[in-house]
Motif scaffolding. Structure first.
Motif, PDB file in Angstrom:
ATOM      1  N   VAL A   1      45.128  46.835  35.003  1.00 14.60           N
ATOM      2  CA  VAL A   1      43.956  45.985  35.198  1.00 14.60           C
ATOM      3  C   VAL A   1      42.762  46.708  34.585  1.00 14.60           C
ATOM      4  N   TRP A   2      42.186  46.061  33.585  1.00 15.98           N
ATOM      5  CA  TRP A   2      41.009  46.574  32.893  1.00 15.98           C
ATOM      6  C   TRP A   2      39.783  45.872  33.452  1.00 15.98           C
ATOM      7  N   THR A   3      38.729  46.629  33.741  1.00 20.06           N
ATOM      8  CA  THR A   3      37.436  46.058  34.121  1.00 20.06           C
ATOM      9  C   THR A   3      36.484  46.355  32.971  1.00 20.06           C
ATOM     10  N   LEU A   4      35.850  45.293  32.460  1.00 24.25           N
ATOM     11  CA  LEU A   4      34.981  45.424  31.294  1.00 24.25           C
ATOM     12  C   LEU A   4      33.531  45.135  31.664  1.00 24.25           C
ATOM     13  N   ASN A   5      32.614  45.832  30.985  1.00 26.78           N
ATOM     14  CA  ASN A   5      31.198  45.550  31.200  1.00 26.78           C
ATOM     15  C   ASN A   5      30.750  44.458  30.223  1.00 26.78           C
ATOM     16  N   ASP A   6      29.459  44.136  30.221  1.00 29.31           N
ATOM     17  CA  ASP A   6      28.936  43.055  29.372  1.00 29.31           C
ATOM     18  C   ASP A   6      29.100  43.345  27.879  1.00 29.31           C
ATOM     19  N   GLU A   7      29.201  44.623  27.513  1.00 24.91           N
ATOM     20  CA  GLU A   7      29.394  44.988  26.105  1.00 24.91           C
ATOM     21  C   GLU A   7      30.876  45.010  25.713  1.00 24.91           C
ATOM     22  N   GLY A   8      31.749  44.722  26.673  1.00 21.16           N
ATOM     23  CA  GLY A   8      33.179  44.706  26.402  1.00 21.16           C
ATOM     24  C   GLY A   8      33.845  46.064  26.503  1.00 21.16           C
ATOM     25  N   LEU A   9      33.124  47.063  27.018  1.00 23.66           N
ATOM     26  CA  LEU A   9      33.708  48.387  27.191  1.00 23.66           C
ATOM     27  C   LEU A   9      34.395  48.485  28.545  1.00 23.66           C
ATOM     28  N   ALA A  10      35.504  49.200  28.573  1.00 21.08           N
ATOM     29  CA  ALA A  10      36.259  49.380  29.816  1.00 21.08           C
ATOM     30  C   ALA A  10      35.552  50.404  30.698  1.00 21.08           C
ATOM     31  N   THR A  11      35.179  49.972  31.895  1.00 26.50           N
ATOM     32  CA  THR A  11      34.565  50.877  32.868  1.00 26.50           C
ATOM     33  C   THR A  11      35.583  51.390  33.872  1.00 26.50           C
ATOM     34  N   ARG A  12      36.717  50.683  33.962  1.00 30.74           N
ATOM     35  CA  ARG A  12      37.762  51.062  34.916  1.00 30.74           C
ATOM     36  C   ARG A  12      39.101  50.575  34.377  1.00 30.74           C
ATOM     37  N   LEU A  13      40.112  51.388  34.549  1.00 31.20           N
ATOM     38  CA  LEU A  13      41.473  51.032  34.193  1.00 31.20           C
ATOM     39  C   LEU A  13      42.355  51.437  35.360  1.00 31.20           C
ATOM     40  N   GLU A  14      43.076  50.471  35.900  1.00 31.02           N
ATOM     41  CA  GLU A  14      43.971  50.724  37.024  1.00 31.02           C
ATOM     42  C   GLU A  14      45.405  50.479  36.566  1.00 31.02           C
ATOM     43  N   ALA A  15      46.279  51.438  36.845  1.00 36.59           N
ATOM     44  CA  ALA A  15      47.682  51.325  36.461  1.00 36.59           C
ATOM     45  C   ALA A  15      48.532  51.068  37.701  1.00 36.59           C
ATOM     46  N   PHE A  16      49.489  50.155  37.549  1.00 34.93           N
ATOM     47  CA  PHE A  16      50.350  49.768  38.660  1.00 34.93           C
ATOM     48  C   PHE A  16      51.809  49.859  38.245  1.00 34.93           C
ATOM     49  N   LEU A  17      52.644  50.321  39.155  1.00 41.94           N
ATOM     50  CA  LEU A  17      54.076  50.451  38.918  1.00 41.94           C
ATOM     51  C   LEU A  17      54.760  49.082  38.983  1.00 41.94           C
ATOM     52  N   PRO A  18      56.010  48.990  38.514  1.00 40.84           N
ATOM     53  CA  PRO A  18      56.690  47.685  38.454  1.00 40.84           C
ATOM     54  C   PRO A  18      56.692  46.900  39.764  1.00 40.84           C
ATOM     55  N   HIS A  19      56.860  47.570  40.882  1.00 35.81           N
ATOM     56  CA  HIS A  19      56.944  46.880  42.175  1.00 35.81           C
ATOM     57  C   HIS A  19      55.564  46.525  42.749  1.00 35.81           C
ATOM     58  N   GLN A  20      54.490  46.809  42.018  1.00 34.02           N
ATOM     59  CA  GLN A  20      53.138  46.581  42.523  1.00 34.02           C
ATOM     60  C   GLN A  20      52.454  45.368  41.895  1.00 34.02           C
ATOM     61  N   LYS A  21      53.221  44.359  41.535  1.00 30.21           N
ATOM     62  CA  LYS A  21      52.644  43.162  40.928  1.00 30.21           C
ATOM     63  C   LYS A  21      51.586  42.535  41.828  1.00 30.21           C
ATOM     64  N   ALA A  22      51.860  42.408  43.115  1.00 30.16           N
ATOM     65  CA  ALA A  22      50.902  41.785  44.037  1.00 30.16           C
ATOM     66  C   ALA A  22      49.590  42.561  44.060  1.00 30.16           C
ATOM     67  N   GLU A  23      49.670  43.890  44.082  1.00 30.85           N
ATOM     68  CA  GLU A  23      48.460  44.716  44.080  1.00 30.85           C
ATOM     69  C   GLU A  23      47.687  44.554  42.774  1.00 30.85           C
TER      70      GLU A  23
END
Length: 133
Positions: free
Chosen positions: A102-124
């Protein structure tokens, strides 16, 4: 897909392509200087663009490839379902796994946060992206 969403997905695709060819200096251009990378499995976060760039250098895994095959844009967040392949540097063991980012982008389109999830974490991953199914 709206023009804005197409632009976001195209930018992320270019970042993944740069990462896959080990062009980490290009890949990191999509990151805000104060990006926070939340790694899977409860590992400590990687904070700041310099730390993220250093993290990209292969130490344990080599020939790491991340192939995104689904992008879902929801406001300032993008859920990416991706296929990861890598080989252990010392062991030569091959790894293949589908994961979520899950990438969170600011108004300029830059990534401010990147969250990585394992295969079993689809719901999260869906929850982190603000997507309901």
């Amino acid at each position: 897909m709206a023009d804005r969403e197409e632009e976001i997905v195209a930018r992320l695709r270019r970042g993944y392509e740069a990462f896959n060819r080990a062009d980490f200096d290009t890949a990191i251009q999509m990151a805000h200087p104060e990006i926070e990378f939340i790694r899977p499995g409860g590992q400590s976060p990687v904070e700041g663009v310099e730390a993220l760039r250093a993290w990209m250098e292969p130490e344990v895994l080599e020939n790491q490839q991340i192939e995104p095959f689904e992008f879902r844009v929801e406001g300032d967040k993008v859920l990416v379902h991706q296929h990861n392949r890598a080989r252990g540097v010392g062991s030569g063991i091959e790894m293949e796994v589908d994961t979520w980012s899950v990438w969170t982008l600011n108004d300029e389109g830059l990534a401010t946060r990147l969250e990585a999830f394992l295969p079993h974490q689809k719901a999260e991953a869906l929850e982190a992206a603000g997507i309901r199914e």
